[in-house]
Design a protein around this motif. Structure first.
Motif, PDB file in Angstrom:
ATOM      1  N   UNK A 163     -46.595 -65.123 -15.940  1.00 56.38           N
ATOM      2  CA  UNK A 163     -45.398 -64.768 -16.687  1.00 56.38           C
ATOM      3  C   UNK A 163     -45.404 -65.295 -18.105  1.00 56.38           C
ATOM      4  N   UNK A 164     -44.281 -65.054 -18.782  1.00 56.59           N
ATOM      5  CA  UNK A 164     -44.167 -65.395 -20.198  1.00 56.59           C
ATOM      6  C   UNK A 164     -43.707 -66.835 -20.399  1.00 56.59           C
ATOM      7  N   UNK A 165     -44.276 -67.470 -21.411  1.00 56.02           N
ATOM      8  CA  UNK A 165     -43.842 -68.816 -21.782  1.00 56.02           C
ATOM      9  C   UNK A 165     -42.363 -68.829 -22.134  1.00 56.02           C
ATOM     10  N   UNK A 166     -41.899 -67.782 -22.810  1.00 57.98           N
ATOM     11  CA  UNK A 166     -40.507 -67.727 -23.247  1.00 57.98           C
ATOM     12  C   UNK A 166     -39.521 -67.705 -22.080  1.00 57.98           C
ATOM     13  N   UNK A 167     -40.010 -67.406 -20.888  1.00 57.30           N
ATOM     14  CA  UNK A 167     -39.137 -67.347 -19.714  1.00 57.30           C
ATOM     15  C   UNK A 167     -39.185 -68.624 -18.883  1.00 57.30           C
ATOM     16  N   UNK A 168     -39.975 -69.607 -19.314  1.00 59.54           N
ATOM     17  CA  UNK A 168     -40.148 -70.844 -18.541  1.00 59.54           C
ATOM     18  C   UNK A 168     -39.590 -72.045 -19.297  1.00 59.54           C
ATOM     19  N   UNK A 169     -39.085 -72.996 -18.554  1.00 59.31           N
ATOM     20  CA  UNK A 169     -38.675 -74.264 -19.157  1.00 59.31           C
ATOM     21  C   UNK A 169     -39.906 -75.109 -19.436  1.00 59.31           C
ATOM     22  N   UNK A 170     -39.751 -76.077 -20.320  1.00 61.95           N
ATOM     23  CA  UNK A 170     -40.857 -76.981 -20.600  1.00 61.95           C
ATOM     24  C   UNK A 170     -41.278 -77.718 -19.333  1.00 61.95           C
ATOM     25  N   UNK A 171     -40.305 -78.137 -18.542  1.00 63.91           N
ATOM     26  CA  UNK A 171     -40.617 -78.859 -17.304  1.00 63.91           C
ATOM     27  C   UNK A 171     -41.513 -78.013 -16.400  1.00 63.91           C
ATOM     28  N   UNK A 172     -41.217 -76.731 -16.298  1.00 67.76           N
ATOM     29  CA  UNK A 172     -42.031 -75.839 -15.470  1.00 67.76           C
ATOM     30  C   UNK A 172     -43.412 -75.632 -16.092  1.00 67.76           C
ATOM     31  N   UNK A 173     -43.453 -75.429 -17.407  1.00 69.95           N
ATOM     32  CA  UNK A 173     -44.730 -75.227 -18.102  1.00 69.95           C
ATOM     33  C   UNK A 173     -45.665 -76.404 -17.879  1.00 69.95           C
ATOM     34  N   UNK A 174     -45.100 -77.601 -17.862  1.00 67.41           N
ATOM     35  CA  UNK A 174     -45.905 -78.808 -17.713  1.00 67.41           C
ATOM     36  C   UNK A 174     -46.556 -78.939 -16.329  1.00 67.41           C
ATOM     37  N   UNK A 175     -46.094 -78.154 -15.358  1.00 66.89           N
ATOM     38  CA  UNK A 175     -46.683 -78.232 -14.015  1.00 66.89           C
ATOM     39  C   UNK A 175     -47.974 -77.434 -13.901  1.00 66.89           C
ATOM     40  N   UNK A 176     -48.234 -76.554 -14.856  1.00 69.22           N
ATOM     41  CA  UNK A 176     -49.407 -75.679 -14.762  1.00 69.22           C
ATOM     42  C   UNK A 176     -50.662 -76.363 -15.300  1.00 69.22           C
ATOM     43  N   UNK A 177     -51.796 -75.936 -14.776  1.00 71.41           N
ATOM     44  CA  UNK A 177     -53.082 -76.478 -15.205  1.00 71.41           C
ATOM     45  C   UNK A 177     -53.649 -75.591 -16.315  1.00 71.41           C
TER      46      UNK A 177
END
Length: 240
Positions: free
Chosen positions: A59-73
């Protein structure tokens, strides 16, 4: 000068602190990075609007919170070599830049999505970290660059372009830019030399072959943007 394209992205996970650290240790003069905005307004460093190519997310970065983004590798194709790496924030990078003297070219990735307020957010962070003399703002969205100069005329801007522009050094001066960042395929020796004579720096992308590096060093191009800064530094030393 040698700018590491998304860090040492030819050998390490692109746009990660690991790739930035490697570029610094290799002796690069600067970094080239890309920024997007999360859905909670945080400035994150990533080239693609989507998470799919460079992380295990979707999905799009613009649709994710920073907290969620930080969980990805963010190690993508280098995951077996380096394990888990995070998508960094611009603030994290700036904190790290405080301990070295690297230049930093920030590409505003606001051509696909406009990201309202991106310019103000990035410039506020530049100023709060007193990095005005070390940051260059670039974008394919040239309206955005003009807006940046309206906010902070002291900053250096550089339009990115991939198609042939007529006398791009004249165009750059018209929009207040001090440099151009062309695709190497449209950066002839004539364009490079003419721009430099006119006081406009030229930093073509993406320069990865030995022959291209050698040629650009020989004609005195202002800088190159490369995935392989370690290789470029070795070749520059051999040609100096």
């Amino acid at each position: 000068m040698i700018f590491a394209h998304r860090g040492s992205s030819g050998t390490h996970p692109e746009n990660t602190m690991l790739a930035f650290e490697k570029a610094k240790n290799a002796g690069a003069d600067g970094l080239e990075i890309d920024v997007q905005l999360s859905n909670d307004g945080e400035i994150v460093i990533a080239h693609d609007e989507k998470l799919d190519r460079t992380t295990n997310g979707k999905g799009y970065i613009k649709d994710c919170s920073l907290q969620k983004i930080k969980t990805y590798n963010a190690s993508h194709k280098f995951v077996e070599q380096y394990g888990k790496t995070e998508i960094p924030t611009l603030k994290e990078l700036f904190d790290w830049l405080g301990g070295n003297d690297l230049l930093c070219n920030i590409e505003l990735k606001n051509s696909v999505f406009r990201y309202p307020g991106m310019e103000e957010k990035v410039i506020r962070l530049i100023k709060s970290n007193m990095l005005e003399e070390r940051v260059i703002l670039s974008s394919f969205n040239h309206y955005s660059l003009v807006q940046c100069l309206q906010i902070a005329p002291e900053l250096e801007t550089a339009p990115l372009y991939r198609d042939g522009l007529f006398r791009p050094w004249v165009y750059a001066a018209q929009i207040g830019a001090r440099a151009i960042h062309p695709n190497i395929n449209v950066a002839s020796d004539y364009v490079i030399n003419s721009a430099i004579r006119a006081g406009i720096k030229v930093r073509p992308y993406t320069i990865n072959s030995k022959a291209s590096m050698e040629h650009l060093f020989q004609i005195g191009c202002s800088a190159i943007i490369t995935d392989f800064p370690e290789k470029a530094i070795r070749i520059r030393q051999q040609n100096s």
